[in-house]
Design an enzyme around this catalytic site. Structure first.
Site, PDB file in Angstrom:
ATOM      1  N   LYS A  82       9.765  50.091   1.502  1.00  0.00           N
ATOM      2  CA  LYS A  82       8.339  49.877   1.244  1.00  0.00           C
ATOM      3  C   LYS A  82       7.961  50.308  -0.175  1.00  0.00           C
ATOM      4  O   LYS A  82       7.291  49.564  -0.902  1.00  0.00           O
ATOM      5  CB  LYS A  82       7.517  50.650   2.269  1.00  0.00           C
TER       6      LYS A  82
ATOM      7  N   LYS B  45      10.377  60.662   6.186  1.00  0.00           N
ATOM      8  CA  LYS B  45       9.416  60.656   7.291  1.00  0.00           C
ATOM      9  C   LYS B  45       9.595  61.937   8.078  1.00  0.00           C
ATOM     10  O   LYS B  45      10.697  62.511   8.120  1.00  0.00           O
ATOM     11  CB  LYS B  45       9.641  59.455   8.217  1.00  0.00           C
TER      12      LYS B  45
ATOM     13  N   ASN C   5      -7.743  54.505  12.223  1.00  0.00           N
ATOM     14  CA  ASN C   5      -8.078  54.494  10.803  1.00  0.00           C
ATOM     15  C   ASN C   5      -7.737  53.167  10.137  1.00  0.00           C
ATOM     16  O   ASN C   5      -8.563  52.552   9.458  1.00  0.00           O
ATOM     17  CB  ASN C   5      -7.353  55.640  10.087  1.00  0.00           C
TER      18      ASN C   5
END
Length: 414
Positions: free
Chosen positions: A90, A102, A216
């Site tokens: 990404k 992560k 969100n």
């Protein structure tokens, strides 16, 4: 199918187009470091709570590793490993000078008090503070965490290492956070949905959209798309699917959500309430945006999907088997490693501001975000056209090529 296995399948499909030899594939896929720790806290009732925390650092060929911190009951090593590798590709797709990481804790934060979540966060930092930092690995918010958790994380880390707000991003604006960070992922999803539908010749008023997951990311994507004249005909959360074929009033839906004691859509009166999984198979949906957990589109439900465009606001929402079916049906899929990269992009802007001790305006953040995402989209689109591959394979090809080149320049691969 396990999450990391699914990521490997997409990686290998792109690596085949790049003719990458097996030994280099293993080098690029294998995480640099995996840490698993026990996190023990005292609960409010005096009992001990024991939880398992993870931090996976996948690749740092292009710069410090970057990745969210997730609090969710389904967090395990396989999921964190998969998400860390996705972050590597990404950040490379949108050309940020980062690698992928992560982290997470297997816990349900909805069943904990605020003070318990704070104690959990600080105890986790105590376990991993020596492997994260502004030049090595920079965490950020993810599912189940927010700017408050980032503030606790930073405060605890600084007890060991001294003042340096660049250790983490997604902080409160009052504590060196970036304006626009909270909206960034959803805004990026919305902006690229507009660009993709325009490329495909679909006018906004005809692009009836359904958003699965109204947290969100989903809320900010919905606001952006409503302003762009997209009819949002369905949204869902764990309480159900809320559907109006003529288009929901997103401002009203958001007010209801804000006034609900648990921030849910439950009880919203101005539409039909359907079962949670009904959103995936609504017949009049043109654009489907999965914006919650991964693995929600599988071989079991893929045949029911009517949308001709899917924008992956969540990480890994479509498993490889379902992806193959959708490709055969001619569905255009904007992959997660591009579609939801707005969050890490503005996290990069926050990190840059922290390093420079200078704050950008919201207008500048939005302008830079829109430019970065637009440039990445155009590169992926052109790569897909030139190589006659899907947008997913094109995005992976770009990310893999950039990481491989960085590794070669550093003498780590040949």
């Amino acid at each position: 199918m396990r999450a990391f296995e699914a990521t490997q399948i997409f990686f290998n499909a792109a690596a085949d187009h790049l003719s990458i030899e097996p030994s280099l594939r293993e080098t690029l896929l294998m995480p640099s470091r995996e840490v698993q720790v026990q996190v023990t806290i005292e609960r409010d009732d005096g009992s001990l709570g024991n939880y398992v925390g993870f931090r996976v650092q996948h690749n740092n060929s292009r710069g410090p590793m970057k990745g969210g911190l997730r609090y969710h009951p389904q967090v395990d090593l396989d999921e964190v490993r998969a998400l860390a590798s996705l972050m590597t590709w990404k950040t490379a797709v949108v050309d940020l000078p980062y690698g992928g990481a992560k982290g997470g804790i297997g816990v349900d934060p909805s069943k904990m008090s605020k003070r318990e979540i704070e104690r959990l966060t600080r105890a986790f930092v105590d376990q991993i503070h020596d492997i994260v930092g502004p030049d090595t690995d920079i965490p950020a918010p993810d599912m189940g965490t927010d700017h408050q958790v980032m503030s606790w994380f930073r405060n605890q880390w600084e007890k060991y290492h001294g003042f340096n707000p660049a250790v983490i991003t997604g902080k409160p604006v009052e504590e060196y956070g970036a304006r626009g960070r909270e909206e960034a992922t959803g805004r990026g999803v919305g902006a690229l949905t507009v660009k993709l539908t325009k490329r495909l010749g679909l006018k906004p008023e005809a692009a009836k959209t359904a958003i699965q997951g109204f947290g969100n990311v989903g809320t900010h994507a919905a606001k952006f798309l409503q302003e762009a004249q997209f009819p949002i005909i369905a949204v869902s959360d764990l309480t159900g699917t809320y559907y109006d074929p003529n288009g929901l009033n997103i401002s009203e839906v958001l007010r209801h959500k804000l006034n609900h004691p648990k921030g849910l859509l439950e009880g919203y009166p101005h539409c039909d309430c359907l079962p949670v999984d009904a959103l995936m198979s609504l017949p009049d949906v043109k654009v489907l945006i999965p914006a919650a957990l991964g693995g929600v589109i599988t071989a079991k439900n893929v045949d029911g999907i009517q949308a001709s465009i899917i924008v992956e606001a969540a990480n890994g929402p479509i498993d490889p088997e379902a992806d193959a079916v959708l490709q055969k049906k001619g569905v255009t899929i904007l992959p997660d490693i591009l579609a939801n990269a707005g969050g890490v992009t503005v996290s990069y802007f926050e990190w840059v501001q922290n390093r420079q001790h200078y704050r950008w305006t919201l207008d500048r953040v939005r302008q830079e975000l829109d430019h970065t995402m637009s440039e990445a989209f155009e590169h992926v689109w052109q790569t897909a056209q030139q190589n006659n591959v899907s947008l997913r394979i094109a995005a992976y090809m770009i990310g893999i090529k950039r990481v491989r080149r960085a590794a070669e320049l550093a003498g780590l691969a040949s």
